[in-house]
Design an enzyme around this catalytic site. Structure first.
Site, PDB file in Angstrom:
ATOM      1  N   CYS A  44       0.839  -1.199   0.000  1.00  0.00           N
ATOM      2  CA  CYS A  44       0.000   0.000   0.000  1.00  0.00           C
ATOM      3  C   CYS A  44       0.876   1.251   0.000  1.00  0.00           C
ATOM      4  CB  CYS A  44      -0.852   0.023   1.267  1.00  0.00           C
ATOM      5  SG  CYS A  44      -2.588  -0.129   0.985  1.00  0.00           S
ATOM      6  N   HIS A  45       0.453   2.255  -0.750  1.00  0.00           N
ATOM      7  CA  HIS A  45       1.146   3.540  -0.719  1.00  0.00           C
ATOM      8  C   HIS A  45       0.711   4.331   0.515  1.00  0.00           C
ATOM      9  CE1 HIS A  45       1.502   2.535  -5.000  1.00  0.00           C
ATOM     10  NE2 HIS A  45       2.576   3.288  -4.976  1.00  0.00           N
ATOM     11  N   MET A  77      -8.285   0.549   0.353  1.00  0.00           N
ATOM     12  CA  MET A  77      -7.642  -0.214   1.429  1.00  0.00           C
ATOM     13  C   MET A  77      -7.754   0.512   2.766  1.00  0.00           C
ATOM     14  SD  MET A  77      -6.966  -2.922  -0.064  1.00  0.00           S
ATOM     15  CE  MET A  77      -6.369  -3.672   1.426  1.00  0.00           C
ATOM     16  N   ASP A 115     -13.250  -6.750  20.672  1.00  0.00           N
ATOM     17  CA  ASP A 115     -12.330  -6.722  21.808  1.00  0.00           C
ATOM     18  C   ASP A 115     -12.995  -6.184  23.067  1.00  0.00           C
ATOM     19  OD1 ASP A 115      -9.719  -6.897  23.119  1.00  0.00           O
ATOM     20  OD2 ASP A 115      -9.736  -4.701  23.025  1.00  0.00           O
TER      21      ASP A 115
END
Length: 164
Positions: free
Chosen positions: A76-77, A113, A128
């Site tokens: 990923c950039h 992304m 969580d």
């Protein structure tokens, strides 16, 4: 199907060269769904969970995750995001939380992304914070629902198409 852009001619992984691409306004929206027991759903009310208010913490976690996407996804950039928004829709009848993450950038590559990472980490944070009372929670339906900008233009998931 066209060639995968993250593979070179020999099939080796590579970071896509975006140097010649034009900067455009880009947006991506991703969703995730967390299913839980009805009693767990009640803990999403402010102050009801002894670990703290779940949804505000999950929102911040999703935003932070979008900002760290390039540290998590190897090819990923790194992007200078314009904005990240994470929202929640509670479906008490189905005991589900729908998460929607929207990322915007002015750049040479898309933000799908980052949106997917934000939605995923927000869902993981809900898990969580609530797992002490409900280990049967399920995270599913993680998908891009909309993207705009760049050479490929606008794309939207058909709402009739099941994600799962």
């Amino acid at each position: 199907m066209s060639q995968l852009t993250h593979l070179d001619e020999q099939g080796a992984a590579r970071m896509v060269d975006i140097g010649s691409k034009a900067e455009t306004e880009r947006i991506a929206v991703a969703t995730a769904l967390v299913s839980m027991q009805p009693q767990t759903m009640a803990l999403l009310e402010p102050g009801a969970n002894k670990k703290g208010d779940v949804l505000p913490v999950a929102r911040v976690a999703g935003i932070q995750a979008a900002k760290k996407c390039a540290d998590l996804i190897p090819l990923c950039h790194p992007l200078m995001l314009n904005s990240v928004m994470v929202t929640f829709t509670l479906d008490v009848g189905q005991s589900q939380v729908q998460i929607e993450a929207t990322c915007k950038v002015s750049g040479k590559t898309g933000v799908e992304m980052e949106a997917l990472t934000a939605a995923s980490v927000a869902a993981l944070t809900i898990y969580d914070m609530c797992k002490a009372v409900d280990r049967s929670m399920e995270i599913h339906g993680i998908a891009v629902s909309y993207k705009a900008g760049g050479k490929s233009g606008t794309w939207q998931r058909d709402p009739k198409s099941p994600i799962e």
